[in-house]
Design a protein around this motif. Sequence first.
Motif, PDB file in Angstrom:
ATOM      1  N   VAL A  47       0.860  -1.179   0.000  1.00  0.00           N
ATOM      2  CA  VAL A  47       0.000   0.000   0.000  1.00  0.00           C
ATOM      3  C   VAL A  47       0.897   1.230   0.000  1.00  0.00           C
ATOM      4  N   ALA A  48       0.646   2.135  -0.923  1.00  0.00           N
ATOM      5  CA  ALA A  48       1.368   3.408  -0.987  1.00  0.00           C
ATOM      6  C   ALA A  48       0.357   4.548  -0.964  1.00  0.00           C
ATOM      7  N   THR A  49       0.821   5.728  -0.531  1.00  0.00           N
ATOM      8  CA  THR A  49      -0.035   6.905  -0.434  1.00  0.00           C
ATOM      9  C   THR A  49       0.396   7.945  -1.451  1.00  0.00           C
ATOM     10  N   VAL A  50      -0.573   8.659  -2.027  1.00  0.00           N
ATOM     11  CA  VAL A  50      -0.274   9.698  -3.009  1.00  0.00           C
ATOM     12  C   VAL A  50       0.191  10.963  -2.288  1.00  0.00           C
ATOM     13  N   PHE A  51       1.478  11.240  -2.391  1.00  0.00           N
ATOM     14  CA  PHE A  51       2.077  12.506  -1.969  1.00  0.00           C
ATOM     15  C   PHE A  51       3.008  12.933  -3.096  1.00  0.00           C
ATOM     16  N   GLN A  52       2.423  13.485  -4.151  1.00  0.00           N
ATOM     17  CA  GLN A  52       3.132  13.670  -5.409  1.00  0.00           C
ATOM     18  C   GLN A  52       4.208  14.747  -5.381  1.00  0.00           C
ATOM     19  N   HIS A  53       4.177  15.646  -4.379  1.00  0.00           N
ATOM     20  CA  HIS A  53       5.183  16.708  -4.362  1.00  0.00           C
ATOM     21  C   HIS A  53       6.591  16.179  -4.092  1.00  0.00           C
ATOM     22  N   ARG A  54       6.713  14.984  -3.572  1.00  0.00           N
ATOM     23  CA  ARG A  54       8.033  14.386  -3.365  1.00  0.00           C
ATOM     24  C   ARG A  54       8.751  14.069  -4.678  1.00  0.00           C
ATOM     25  N   PHE A  55       8.011  13.985  -5.793  1.00  0.00           N
ATOM     26  CA  PHE A  55       8.548  13.328  -6.973  1.00  0.00           C
ATOM     27  C   PHE A  55       8.973  14.275  -8.092  1.00  0.00           C
ATOM     28  N   GLY A  56       8.778  15.579  -7.926  1.00  0.00           N
ATOM     29  CA  GLY A  56       9.369  16.514  -8.870  1.00  0.00           C
ATOM     30  C   GLY A  56      10.877  16.519  -8.727  1.00  0.00           C
ATOM     31  N   SER A  57      11.569  16.833  -9.813  1.00  0.00           N
ATOM     32  CA  SER A  57      13.038  16.777  -9.757  1.00  0.00           C
ATOM     33  C   SER A  57      13.607  17.794  -8.775  1.00  0.00           C
ATOM     34  N   GLY A  58      12.917  18.918  -8.530  1.00  0.00           N
ATOM     35  CA  GLY A  58      13.418  19.884  -7.565  1.00  0.00           C
ATOM     36  C   GLY A  58      13.491  19.311  -6.163  1.00  0.00           C
ATOM     37  N   ALA A  59      12.434  18.628  -5.726  1.00  0.00           N
ATOM     38  CA  ALA A  59      12.436  18.018  -4.393  1.00  0.00           C
ATOM     39  C   ALA A  59      13.445  16.889  -4.309  1.00  0.00           C
ATOM     40  N   ARG A  60      13.553  16.111  -5.373  1.00  0.00           N
ATOM     41  CA  ARG A  60      14.530  15.015  -5.380  1.00  0.00           C
ATOM     42  C   ARG A  60      15.958  15.561  -5.335  1.00  0.00           C
ATOM     43  N   ARG A  61      16.184  16.678  -6.012  1.00  0.00           N
ATOM     44  CA  ARG A  61      17.512  17.303  -6.007  1.00  0.00           C
ATOM     45  C   ARG A  61      17.832  17.863  -4.623  1.00  0.00           C
ATOM     46  N   LEU A  62      16.849  18.515  -4.007  1.00  0.00           N
ATOM     47  CA  LEU A  62      17.062  19.042  -2.659  1.00  0.00           C
ATOM     48  C   LEU A  62      17.400  17.923  -1.687  1.00  0.00           C
TER      49      LEU A  62
END
Length: 365
Positions: free
Chosen positions: A117-132
């Motif tokens: 089971v996973a939860t939708v928290f899509q803001h984690r997945f933009g490249s900006g957040a991943r880069r940070l």
Amino acid sequence: MKVALVGTGTIARIHAEALRGLGDRVDLVAGVDVDGSLARSFCRTHGIPHAGTDLARVLERTRPDLVHVCTPPGAHLEAARTALAYGAHVLVEKPPTLTLREFAELEAAAGHSGRHVATVFQHRFGSGARRLRALHDAGVLGRPLLAVCHTTWYRSQEYFDVPWRGRWDTEGGGPTMGHGIHQMDLLLAILGDWTQVAALARRQARDVDTEDLSLAHVSFANGCVASVVNSVLSPREQSYLRFDFARATVELTHLYGYGEDAWRVTPVSGHEEAVLSAWHGGERGVPSGHRAQFAAVLDALEAGGRPPVTLAEARRTMRLVAAVYASAFTGRPVGPGDLGPGSPFHERMQGGGPPWRIVARQEVA
């Protein structure tokens, strides 16, 4: 991968469009809704072959690999349990459940089924957040000292006149639970475990059972402190996160999703070259959004792994939401240990109830 969607309202449309954007990686097999006409219309629009009103029957017939739960929050747990019982993995919209007790039941159902089971928290997945996150983990930015996490949105009274909105028993909470949770989750994805919350919540202007704003001070295990504000009373809408590290400030300003131009980095004098070269040299070009998370979920499942955002990560975010309510309604600081079984805030997000009187909708002129 065969995918079914449960709930066929506005958020399901966003899911369907994002899934279609993944091409032949996805086979949309069914749409389910308690409103049969809505389910049929949704499936016609998105070219989905099977529409139904009974989730168990649809799952028995179509046997999807993955079920997206897009119902109103009060129906999340039962839909997820049913999908797990029929052998499907589950991706559930936020908030995953109405309470921490229900969340524990969801964890138990997932463990018993052997499915994820996973939860939708899509803001984690933009490249900006991943880069940070990558720069923070690598130590490029130095120690995190201070953060700001403000979700200042506007929702009119008409928005809350939808019967299930603004109610503890069907939505689980107000803007802390249903709106700011996205920014709060991204805050935790960067800073990790929180240790203490001191908060207040108010019902200032809307005819709702829940709060319409909250403010909190949050302390983290790494020593960072954060200001968290959640509002649906703010005419100039904004989602704003700011991270003050020892060597740079990193800011994200957006509303419902971000691209590369939403980020700003301000290095400390003497660290410009190291910080900016790392920032501009990292992953780029992926906006936040459902499609980015769905692609990551498929990658994980196809590799036999655990899809993001895991239940353990979602539990940390849900506990932060519960802590805001617990501190606001008890008038004292709250830690994770205060929210376990036996706590009224484990049973219900509002615990023993907010300090204002709940007025039945029909009583209001």
